[in-house]
Design a protein around this motif. Structure first.
Motif, PDB file in Angstrom:
ATOM      1  N   PHE A   1     -32.855  -6.981 -30.941  1.00 46.64           N
ATOM      2  CA  PHE A   1     -33.339  -6.203 -29.791  1.00 46.64           C
ATOM      3  C   PHE A   1     -34.624  -5.429 -30.104  1.00 46.64           C
ATOM      4  O   PHE A   1     -35.539  -5.399 -29.293  1.00 46.64           O
ATOM      5  N   TYR A   2     -34.692  -4.857 -31.295  1.00 47.44           N
ATOM      6  CA  TYR A   2     -35.871  -4.044 -31.628  1.00 47.44           C
ATOM      7  C   TYR A   2     -36.850  -4.744 -32.567  1.00 47.44           C
ATOM      8  O   TYR A   2     -38.002  -4.345 -32.692  1.00 47.44           O
ATOM      9  N   SER A   3     -36.381  -5.795 -33.231  1.00 49.92           N
ATOM     10  CA  SER A   3     -37.246  -6.381 -34.281  1.00 49.92           C
ATOM     11  C   SER A   3     -38.564  -6.876 -33.695  1.00 49.92           C
ATOM     12  O   SER A   3     -39.636  -6.661 -34.271  1.00 49.92           O
ATOM     13  N   GLY A   4     -38.474  -7.477 -32.504  1.00 48.89           N
ATOM     14  CA  GLY A   4     -39.697  -8.026 -31.909  1.00 48.89           C
ATOM     15  C   GLY A   4     -40.729  -6.954 -31.589  1.00 48.89           C
ATOM     16  O   GLY A   4     -41.936  -7.162 -31.727  1.00 48.89           O
ATOM     17  N   ILE A   5     -40.260  -5.794 -31.210  1.00 48.95           N
ATOM     18  CA  ILE A   5     -41.205  -4.721 -30.834  1.00 48.95           C
ATOM     19  C   ILE A   5     -41.987  -4.263 -32.063  1.00 48.95           C
ATOM     20  O   ILE A   5     -43.199  -4.052 -32.026  1.00 48.95           O
ATOM     21  N   ILE A   6     -41.258  -4.162 -33.190  1.00 55.99           N
ATOM     22  CA  ILE A   6     -41.940  -3.769 -34.436  1.00 55.99           C
ATOM     23  C   ILE A   6     -42.949  -4.848 -34.839  1.00 55.99           C
ATOM     24  O   ILE A   6     -44.105  -4.578 -35.133  1.00 55.99           O
ATOM     25  N   LEU A   7     -42.476  -6.097 -34.799  1.00 56.27           N
ATOM     26  CA  LEU A   7     -43.343  -7.188 -35.270  1.00 56.27           C
ATOM     27  C   LEU A   7     -44.586  -7.297 -34.395  1.00 56.27           C
ATOM     28  O   LEU A   7     -45.693  -7.492 -34.886  1.00 56.27           O
ATOM     29  N   LYS A   8     -44.397  -7.119 -33.081  1.00 58.90           N
ATOM     30  CA  LYS A   8     -45.564  -7.182 -32.174  1.00 58.90           C
ATOM     31  C   LYS A   8     -46.547  -6.065 -32.514  1.00 58.90           C
ATOM     32  O   LYS A   8     -47.753  -6.279 -32.594  1.00 58.90           O
ATOM     33  N   ALA A   9     -46.010  -4.869 -32.781  1.00 60.40           N
ATOM     34  CA  ALA A   9     -46.887  -3.728 -33.110  1.00 60.40           C
ATOM     35  C   ALA A   9     -47.626  -3.984 -34.427  1.00 60.40           C
ATOM     36  O   ALA A   9     -48.759  -3.539 -34.612  1.00 60.40           O
ATOM     37  N   MET A  10     -46.978  -4.775 -35.312  1.00 56.90           N
ATOM     38  CA  MET A  10     -47.613  -5.075 -36.600  1.00 56.90           C
ATOM     39  C   MET A  10     -48.614  -6.217 -36.477  1.00 56.90           C
ATOM     40  O   MET A  10     -49.207  -6.650 -37.454  1.00 56.90           O
ATOM     41  N   GLY A  11     -48.740  -6.751 -35.261  1.00 56.02           N
ATOM     42  CA  GLY A  11     -49.719  -7.819 -35.042  1.00 56.02           C
ATOM     43  C   GLY A  11     -49.185  -9.208 -35.307  1.00 56.02           C
ATOM     44  O   GLY A  11     -49.919 -10.193 -35.307  1.00 56.02           O
ATOM     45  N   ILE A  12     -47.847  -9.320 -35.493  1.00 56.03           N
ATOM     46  CA  ILE A  12     -47.247 -10.641 -35.682  1.00 56.03           C
ATOM     47  C   ILE A  12     -47.117 -11.285 -34.295  1.00 56.03           C
ATOM     48  O   ILE A  12     -46.537 -10.671 -33.397  1.00 56.03           O
TER      49      ILE A  12
END
Ligand code: SDX
Length: 436
Positions: free
Chosen positions: A371-382
């Motif tokens: 649920f949250y992993s994608g939000i972090i990864l998107k913020a990291m530019g992944i």
């Protein structure tokens, strides 16, 4: 203290007959006992039926323990919360593979052992050329990881412990390079060779973001966050992709082919593909005002839509990994100076509304690891298309640890489930002229 001794067996009796069988109950070190049904068919001429294996233990394992009701996840007995905050991904890899946290000397030897295998055979570069530029990174990973078995004829004897060891090191070391190159290929940038002076997660971010034209320094806070994300995705008991790896390995297939099978299984949106699906879902919802209409649509069975990143076959409480990822989300966004990230705000609001909605409460649907992993990864530019590939990079450690455990189990045999047959009963062939 006179505590009632737990039962040691369970007896089944066929109604209307005097036929019965007593099956031993096997008690693990944690969790419910299991009824050993291996003699059931011979004894009562019946199979068990458990589509989706919701209540079936397919193997014995010492690697990971989950208590879904309590929201507990242990790796070799260590709580995931402690490993995520105090350990490193390669230290957890040693723990999963070998059963214990490494001491200082073992840690140096293990880390060096892995980091020495990060490069790919130069011929593998040309395999990428066979893919379209818009190929999904998971399609590339399935293909390239499977192709590794064409390069390591020196270590395909699965009965040789040294071959198993070197294959494990090669897979753990090379999947970040394979995944990063899959991304570079889609954007037409040159592949970046791994740098063995960097940490494991740091090296992955380097290969994802650096270009040959200029130096690139990985933000240490993001490297640490990536390392923690990798720890949280490393292993998770007998999930669908791990069960796929075990079933493939039970035939004697080589470890590269088994891990490629695991990658294929992980790709599905019900499993590892959910992190990518969560971001798409949040983008479709768009604003907090649309949350309630969206949840109404999810509750309408005919819509076939699901609240992605929610629900779990085992967790009927919070997925402990989701809680750690939510906290990491805030950490990463703060480090990047991102205030009021609309995607995170929407996710937090969506979670709050869902957790107070009878439909989700009744079905014990809570946020899971995706649920949250994608939000972090998107913020990291992944890029979103790389989320599941990153999950595969992390889970390779769990898959190869479970594969190794199975290969070292003297009782292991080929997996071959049975079925309940409901098709046509025996009938004679009918010539084409006599058919209706
Ligand atoms: C991972 O197994 C693992 O350990 C996996 C994993 C790992 O680390 O390896 O943890 C990683 O795969 C996490 C899960 C990621 N998937 C998603 O987020 C996709 C959305 N979730 C689901 O599709 C679902 O919850 C599953 C697949 C995760 C679990 O499905 P189950 O156990 O088969 O549950 P179910 O489909 O039988 O659902 C029970 C009820 C049903 O309603 P009723 O028929 O009883 O009315 O809950 C409903 C389902 O419709 N339901 C959901 C829902 N998940 C279940 N309704 C809306 N949204 C959801 N997400």
């Amino acid at each position: 203290m006179d505590s009632e001794a737990p039962p040691k067996s369970v007896t089944l009796t066929l109604d209307g007959t005097n036929k019965s069988i007593t099956l031993p109950l096997i008690q693990g070190t944690m969790g419910p006992p299991v009824a050993d049904i291996r003699k059931l068919y011979a004894g009562l001429d019946i199979f068990t039926f458990d589509p989706g294996y919701g209540g079936t233990a397919a193997c014995e394992s010492k690697i990971t323990y989950i208590d879904g009701d309590a929201g507990v996840l242990l790796h070799r007995g260590y709580p995931i919360e402690q490993l995520a905050m105090q350990s490193t991904f390669l230290e957890v890899a040693h723990l999963l593979l070998n059963g214990e946290l490494p001491n200082a000397a073992q840690k140096v030897e293990f880390d060096d052992g892995v980091m020495r295998h990060t490069m790919l055979h130069e011929q593998i570069r040309s395999i990428y050329q066979g893919f379209r530029r818009d190929a999904h990174p998971m399609a590339v990973m399935c293909g390239v990881v499977g192709a590794l078995s064409a390069f390591y004829h020196d270590s395909l004897d699965i009965n040789n412990p040294e071959h198993r060891r070197i294959s494990a090191f090669r897979l753990i070391a090379k999947v970040p390079t394979i995944a990063a190159w899959a991304y570079k290929y889609t954007i037409g940038q040159p592949f970046m060779y791994p740098r063995n002076d960097l940490g494991y997660a740091e090296n992955f971010l380097y290969m994802m973001n650096a270009v040959p034209a200029e130096p690139y320094h990985v933000n240490p806070v993001l490297a640490r966050a990536m390392d923690r994300i990798m720890i949280l995705h490393a292993d998770h008991e007998q999930n669908a992709s791990t069960a796929t790896v075990r079933l493939s390995g039970s035939t004697g297939a080589n470890p590269f082919a088994c891990i490629a099978a695991g990658i294929a299984s992980l790709w599905g949106p019900a499993h590892g593909g959910a992190n990518e699906a969560v971001l798409k879902m949040l983008a479709e919802i768009g604003t907090v005002e649309n949350v309630k209409p969206f949840l109404d649509q999810v509750k309408d069975k005919d819509s076939h839509s699901r609240l992605m990143g929610f629900g779990h076959r085992v967790y009927k409480n919070f997925d402990p990994r989701a809680k750690i990822l939510q906290a990491t989300c805030h950490e990463v966004l703060a480090e990047l100076g991102i205030k009021n990230d609309p995607m995170l705000e929407l996710a937090v609001e969506l979670e709050k509304i869902a957790l107070h909605d009878e439909y989700f409460i009744k079905r014990k649907l809570y946020p899971n690891v995706d649920f949250y992993s994608g939000i972090i990864l998107k913020a990291m530019g992944i890029p979103t298309s790389m989320f599941t590939a990153l999950f595969a990079v992390s889970r390779t450690v769990g898959w190869i640890s479970q594969w190794k455990e199975m290969m070292e189990d003297p009782s292991q045999r080929i997996g071959r489930p049975r079925q309940i047959y409901t098709g046509a009963t025996t009938r004679d062939y009918v010539g084409i002229d006599a058919r209706g």
